[in-house]
Design a protein around this motif. Sequence first.
Motif, PDB file in Angstrom:
ATOM      1  N   GLY A 310       0.801  -1.214   0.000  1.00  0.00           N
ATOM      2  CA  GLY A 310       0.000   0.000   0.000  1.00  0.00           C
ATOM      3  C   GLY A 310       0.837   1.268   0.000  1.00  0.00           C
ATOM      4  N   PHE A 311       0.151   2.381  -0.182  1.00  0.00           N
ATOM      5  CA  PHE A 311       0.725   3.715  -0.080  1.00  0.00           C
ATOM      6  C   PHE A 311      -0.232   4.559   0.749  1.00  0.00           C
ATOM      7  CE2 PHE A 311       4.061   5.210  -3.399  1.00  0.00           C
ATOM      8  CZ  PHE A 311       5.008   4.380  -2.809  1.00  0.00           C
ATOM      9  N   TYR A 312       0.101   5.826   0.887  1.00  0.00           N
ATOM     10  CA  TYR A 312      -0.732   6.728   1.680  1.00  0.00           C
ATOM     11  C   TYR A 312      -1.987   7.167   0.900  1.00  0.00           C
ATOM     12  CZ  TYR A 312       3.254   7.128   4.828  1.00  0.00           C
ATOM     13  OH  TYR A 312       4.267   6.856   5.699  1.00  0.00           O
ATOM     14  N   TYR A 313      -3.043   7.332   1.650  1.00  0.00           N
ATOM     15  CA  TYR A 313      -4.336   7.763   1.097  1.00  0.00           C
ATOM     16  C   TYR A 313      -4.267   9.196   0.595  1.00  0.00           C
ATOM     17  CZ  TYR A 313      -9.276   9.276   1.425  1.00  0.00           C
ATOM     18  OH  TYR A 313     -10.530   9.799   1.190  1.00  0.00           O
ATOM     19  N   ARG A 314      -4.855   9.443  -0.560  1.00  0.00           N
ATOM     20  CA  ARG A 314      -4.955  10.794  -1.143  1.00  0.00           C
ATOM     21  C   ARG A 314      -6.359  11.337  -0.882  1.00  0.00           C
ATOM     22  NH1 ARG A 314      -0.004   8.656  -1.483  1.00  0.00           N
ATOM     23  NH2 ARG A 314       1.285   9.660  -3.072  1.00  0.00           N
ATOM     24  N   ASP A 318      -7.578  17.523  -0.047  1.00  0.00           N
ATOM     25  CA  ASP A 318      -6.347  18.097   0.485  1.00  0.00           C
ATOM     26  C   ASP A 318      -5.070  17.738  -0.259  1.00  0.00           C
ATOM     27  OD1 ASP A 318      -7.972  19.124   2.476  1.00  0.00           O
ATOM     28  OD2 ASP A 318      -7.590  17.460   3.851  1.00  0.00           O
ATOM     29  N   ARG A 319      -5.085  16.703  -1.086  1.00  0.00           N
ATOM     30  CA  ARG A 319      -3.825  16.275  -1.686  1.00  0.00           C
ATOM     31  C   ARG A 319      -3.324  17.316  -2.679  1.00  0.00           C
ATOM     32  NH1 ARG A 319       1.097  14.478  -1.322  1.00  0.00           N
ATOM     33  NH2 ARG A 319       1.833  13.369  -3.168  1.00  0.00           N
ATOM     34  N   ASP A 320      -2.156  17.873  -2.355  1.00  0.00           N
ATOM     35  CA  ASP A 320      -1.561  18.925  -3.178  1.00  0.00           C
ATOM     36  C   ASP A 320      -1.206  18.376  -4.553  1.00  0.00           C
ATOM     37  OD1 ASP A 320      -0.677  21.547  -3.541  1.00  0.00           O
ATOM     38  OD2 ASP A 320       1.391  21.009  -3.097  1.00  0.00           O
ATOM     39  N   GLY A 321      -1.445  19.169  -5.573  1.00  0.00           N
ATOM     40  CA  GLY A 321      -1.115  18.783  -6.937  1.00  0.00           C
ATOM     41  C   GLY A 321      -2.151  17.914  -7.598  1.00  0.00           C
ATOM     42  N   VAL A 322      -3.157  17.463  -6.824  1.00  0.00           N
ATOM     43  CA  VAL A 322      -4.211  16.615  -7.390  1.00  0.00           C
ATOM     44  C   VAL A 322      -5.588  17.210  -7.093  1.00  0.00           C
ATOM     45  CG1 VAL A 322      -5.173  14.287  -7.540  1.00  0.00           C
ATOM     46  CG2 VAL A 322      -2.757  14.601  -6.977  1.00  0.00           C
ATOM     47  N   PHE A 323      -5.845  17.507  -5.813  1.00  0.00           N
ATOM     48  CA  PHE A 323      -7.161  17.989  -5.405  1.00  0.00           C
ATOM     49  C   PHE A 323      -7.127  19.393  -4.800  1.00  0.00           C
ATOM     50  CE2 PHE A 323      -7.417  13.280  -4.818  1.00  0.00           C
ATOM     51  CZ  PHE A 323      -8.419  13.025  -5.753  1.00  0.00           C
ATOM     52  N   PHE A 324      -6.025  19.775  -4.158  1.00  0.00           N
ATOM     53  CA  PHE A 324      -5.991  21.009  -3.388  1.00  0.00           C
ATOM     54  C   PHE A 324      -5.764  22.211  -4.291  1.00  0.00           C
ATOM     55  CE2 PHE A 324      -3.484  24.108  -0.822  1.00  0.00           C
ATOM     56  CZ  PHE A 324      -4.513  24.488   0.052  1.00  0.00           C
ATOM     57  N   GLY A 325      -6.711  23.162  -4.229  1.00  0.00           N
ATOM     58  CA  GLY A 325      -6.644  24.326  -5.110  1.00  0.00           C
ATOM     59  C   GLY A 325      -6.359  25.632  -4.396  1.00  0.00           C
ATOM     60  N   GLY A 326      -5.865  25.588  -3.164  1.00  0.00           N
ATOM     61  CA  GLY A 326      -5.541  26.814  -2.442  1.00  0.00           C
ATOM     62  C   GLY A 326      -6.765  27.429  -1.782  1.00  0.00           C
ATOM     63  N   PHE A 327      -6.711  28.750  -1.525  1.00  0.00           N
ATOM     64  CA  PHE A 327      -7.789  29.470  -0.835  1.00  0.00           C
ATOM     65  C   PHE A 327      -8.146  30.720  -1.627  1.00  0.00           C
ATOM     66  CE2 PHE A 327      -5.486  27.044   2.333  1.00  0.00           C
ATOM     67  CZ  PHE A 327      -6.498  26.483   3.104  1.00  0.00           C
ATOM     68  N   GLY A 388     -11.406  10.047  -3.158  1.00  0.00           N
ATOM     69  CA  GLY A 388      -9.951  10.026  -3.057  1.00  0.00           C
ATOM     70  C   GLY A 388      -9.415   8.691  -3.548  1.00  0.00           C
ATOM     71  N   PHE A 389      -8.124   8.481  -3.403  1.00  0.00           N
ATOM     72  CA  PHE A 389      -7.550   7.215  -3.865  1.00  0.00           C
ATOM     73  C   PHE A 389      -6.303   6.885  -3.049  1.00  0.00           C
ATOM     74  CE2 PHE A 389      -5.563  10.527  -6.396  1.00  0.00           C
ATOM     75  CZ  PHE A 389      -4.233  10.145  -6.523  1.00  0.00           C
ATOM     76  N   ASP A 608       2.691  16.765   9.889  1.00  0.00           N
ATOM     77  CA  ASP A 608       1.426  16.058   9.686  1.00  0.00           C
ATOM     78  C   ASP A 608       0.968  16.101   8.245  1.00  0.00           C
ATOM     79  OD1 ASP A 608       0.851  18.723   9.490  1.00  0.00           O
ATOM     80  OD2 ASP A 608      -0.819  18.715  10.911  1.00  0.00           O
ATOM     81  N   ALA A 609       1.884  16.349   7.302  1.00  0.00           N
ATOM     82  CA  ALA A 609       1.493  16.476   5.902  1.00  0.00           C
ATOM     83  C   ALA A 609       2.423  15.680   5.009  1.00  0.00           C
ATOM     84  CB  ALA A 609       1.507  17.952   5.484  1.00  0.00           C
ATOM     85  N   LEU A 610       1.846  15.153   3.918  1.00  0.00           N
ATOM     86  CA  LEU A 610       2.645  14.473   2.907  1.00  0.00           C
ATOM     87  C   LEU A 610       3.386  15.489   2.054  1.00  0.00           C
ATOM     88  CD1 LEU A 610       0.371  11.605   1.515  1.00  0.00           C
ATOM     89  CD2 LEU A 610       2.511  11.351   2.763  1.00  0.00           C
ATOM     90  N   GLN A 611       4.623  15.139   1.710  1.00  0.00           N
ATOM     91  CA  GLN A 611       5.420  15.988   0.837  1.00  0.00           C
ATOM     92  C   GLN A 611       6.100  15.138  -0.226  1.00  0.00           C
ATOM     93  OE1 GLN A 611       8.387  18.318   2.822  1.00  0.00           O
ATOM     94  NE2 GLN A 611       6.922  19.697   3.804  1.00  0.00           N
TER      95      GLN A 611
END
Length: 868
Positions: A310-314, A318-327, A388-389, A608-611
Amino acid sequence: MTKPVIEKVVPSVHGIRPTLVACAILASLSTTSFAQEAGADSVEPDTQADERIAVVGTRSAPRSVGDSAVPLDIVGADELRDQGSTDMMNMVSTVVPSFNVNDQPINDASTLVRPANLRGLASDHTLVLVNGKRRHRSAVITFLGGGLSDGAQGPDISNIPASALRQIEVLRDGAAAQYGSDAIAGVINFVLNDASEGGTLEARYGTTAEGDGDTIQISGNIGLPLSERGFANLSVEYREADATSRSVQRDDAAALIEAGNTFVADPAQIWGTPEIKYDFKALGNFGLDLGGNKEAYLFANYAEREIEGGFYYRHPHDRDGVFFGGFNDQDEQLLLVADLDGVGQGLSCPEVPVGDNVLDSPEYQLIADNNTPLGANCFAFNELFPGGFTPRFGGIVTDASFVAGTNGYLASDWAYDVSVGVGYSRVEYLLFNTVNPSLGPDTPFDFSPGAASQLEKNFNLDFSKGFQFDSFYDLVNFATGIEYRRETFKQETGDPASFAVGPLTEQGFGIGSNGFPGIKPEAAGEWSRGNWAWYADVETYLTEDFMVGAAIRLEDFSDFGSTSNGKLSARWQLTADWALRGAVSTGFKAPTVGQSNVINVTTAFVGDALQDQALLPPTNPIAALKGGRPLEPEESVAYSLGLVGEFENGLYLTVDYFNIEVTDRLSRTSAIPLTQEDRDALIEQGVRDAASYSSVVYFTNDFDTTTQGIDVVANYGHDLWEGDMKYTLAYNWTDTTVDSFNPDNINLAKVQMLEDNLPAHRATFTANYRFDAMRTLARVNYYGKYYEDHVDAGGGLDIFPGAETTVDVEFSYDFSESFTAAIGGKNVFDNRPDENPFASAVVGSLYPPTSPMGVNGGYYYLRAQYKF
C-alpha cells in the motif's frame, strides 16, 4: 571441551606432508566444504551448536564455536526448518536475537527488500557470504529505512532458499580486515548443502489469527552424484502470501463519510504485510574432485518475486497537486480545477469551494456534468476518484548469482583457491491506482516508473600454508590473497506517462505518477567503480592454551582512494572449563555507487502532511547548496571481550561484550525545505517537476555513533523421560548513542530513532524435546521496549511501546522414516504490540509499523516433509 581433531593434527618435523591440516586450511578458503571423498556425509543437522564446525572468521583450520576467538553462532538446517517463518530474514531473526528485521508496510522500496540489522547497525554494515564468497548487494536502496537503515544498500538474503542450506554461520564481530568493506557489524556466511544423495520435499500452509495472510510454500532439495567424484545438490522453492491488514479508519476519511461521501473505502488506507504474488528461488551447488588434491566448485542462484503493498491515502480535498486548489479571498478552501481549453481561453471554470464534502458543492456539480460545455471543459480528479484514492506500490525483484572456482595445492604445499563470481540484482517498480495529474483526464492509472539494477563482478585469489617453527607450540597458519571487484549501479527510465510533463502543469497539477514519479531520462544512467584489495592473515597457538591471530587488509577504490584496516584477536584457555577471548579491529564501509548517484522522488510525511521529497546526489548543485558533499567511507573501531564455558555435563555458555564506534556514518538527511528560488534553479537545470517539490534530501556522512552490547548464548541437553531434551538461550543487549550529528540535516526525532528504534533487550529461550517419533518445540521470545517516530514525520508523533513476550510452539510426528508432519504456531497466544495512539488521527495504522515483533499477531501453520 576437547578441540576438534582437525585442529590437533600437527605435521611431522620430519617432512611428512601435512595433508589433514592443509585440507582444513583449504576448506576454510574453499567455497565448497565437501569431504575429500565424494558422497561423504555432511554435518548431521541435529549436531549440537557447540560441536559444529565453522569456516567463517578464520583462514586457519575450521573450528568449533567454542574454539573461536570471536563470537560465532551456527544455525543448523533443522533450526531453520522447525519454525513457522518462510522468509530467510525472519528465520535468522528468530534464532539470532542480535539480528533484527521488521515489517515494512508502507516504505517505498524497503517494502520490496526489507533492511535487516545485526548488532544495532545498518543493513549494509553486515557482510554476507555464500560458501565463503561475497554476495552482491541488492539494487534496492532504502530511501526510507526507519532511521537506522536510511540510505542503506545491503544484500537481499531472502533470495536464498532455506532448503539449499547446510548451516548459517553468524560472526558477531568486525571483520573488514579479513573480508573487506561492509563487515563492520559482522559477517553472515550461508553454507550450502553438499549432499550427493537423498533429498526432501516439503509443503507448508499458514494463516494468521485474523484469517488473512494465507501463505503457501513448496520446496524441494535433491542430492545427486556428479560422476563418481563429485556432487550436484539442487534446491527450488515457491511461495505465495496474501496481504494482511491491521488498520483503522483514518479520522479525515471518517469525517468525509460522515459528511455524506459514500465513495471512501473503509479503511481508506491499508497497513499490513504486503501481498507476495509469487516468489520463486532456485539454487544449485556443485563440486568435483579433480584428483591430485584439487577440486572444482560452482554454485548458482536465481530468484524472482513480485510484491504489492500500500501507499498513503490521497484525500479528495487536500492532496496537493491533485485535489488542493488553495484558498480564495474569503479564506475558503478551493478544489483544484483544470481548464482544459487553457486558462483565459474559451469557457472559464468557476471556483469550487470544498466545504465538508465537495461532492455536494453546486459549483462542483456544474463542472462534473460532462453533458454541458462547462462540464466538458472543466475537470477535477474527483470525477475519477470521488472518495480520493490510495496508490498501490509494488515491484518485481530479480536476482541471480554465479560463482565458479578451483582449489588445490602447489608443489610447495601452498594451498590455493581461485574463483570468479558475478551477482546481479534488478528491481522493476510498479505503481497502480494512481494518476499523473498533469495529464488530466487522459492519465493512465497504472505505471511502470522505472527500474534499478546492481551488477557486481568479483575475482579472488587466495593462498595459505602452515609453517612449523620450533619456538611456536603449533603451526603458524599464514594466508594471503588479492581481490578485484567491479560494481555497476544503473537506473532505467520509466514509461513515458510516469514522468510526463502534461498540459496541466502550468495550472498547478503535479507531474509524474503520483506517489512514485517515474525515473526521467536525465535521471537515468549507469555508474561504475572498481577496487583492488590485498590481505594477509596469520594465526597460531603460542602455547597449548593461548591462540593469537592478526590480519591486515589494504583496499584501493577508483572513486575515493585507499583504506587500510587491521585486526588482532586472541583466545586463552583459562581452565578446563573456561576460556577468555577478545578482539580489536578497525573497519570501513565504502559508499556504494548507487548511494553517490541515485535520483529519486519520494512521498513522505513531514510533520502532519505528505510531501514530495527530491532525493538528489550529494554533489548536485542544489544538494551542495544545502550542505551536500561527496560521500566518504564510514570508518569503525570495534572491541570485543568474552568468556566461553564448556562443561563436562554438556552445558555450553558464552558471554561477550562488544563496542563499535562508527564515524562519518552515512544516512539520508531529514527533509530540508526548498525555497521558490531553489525550485526555479532546479527547473533551470531541466528538472521540470521541481515545482511540486517541497523539500530535498540527500545522502551524507553526517553523524557518529557508539554501539555497545552484550550477547549471551547457552546450550544444554540431557535425557528426559526416555527422550532427549535440548535447551537454548540467546540474549542480546544493544545500546546505541549518537555521539555527534549535524542538526541542520538530522533532526532530534531521527537521532532518537537511531538510538532507540530497535529494542535494547531481545531474548529467546527454546526447549526442544524428542521422544521416539514425536518432537515438541516451544520457544519464548522477548522484545524490549522501543521508540518510534511515527511515519518518520519528525513532528511530535512519538510512540513508546512497551516490552512484549510471544510464544512459538511446534509439534511434529514421524509417521515413517520418510514422512514427517508438523503443526505449529508463531505467537500462538496472538499477542499484539501496544496500539498506536495516533492510529486514527494520522494514517490509520493500528500498531506501530516498526514493531520488532511484527504487527500481524498469531500465525498458525501446517507442514509436511518427505525424505528420500
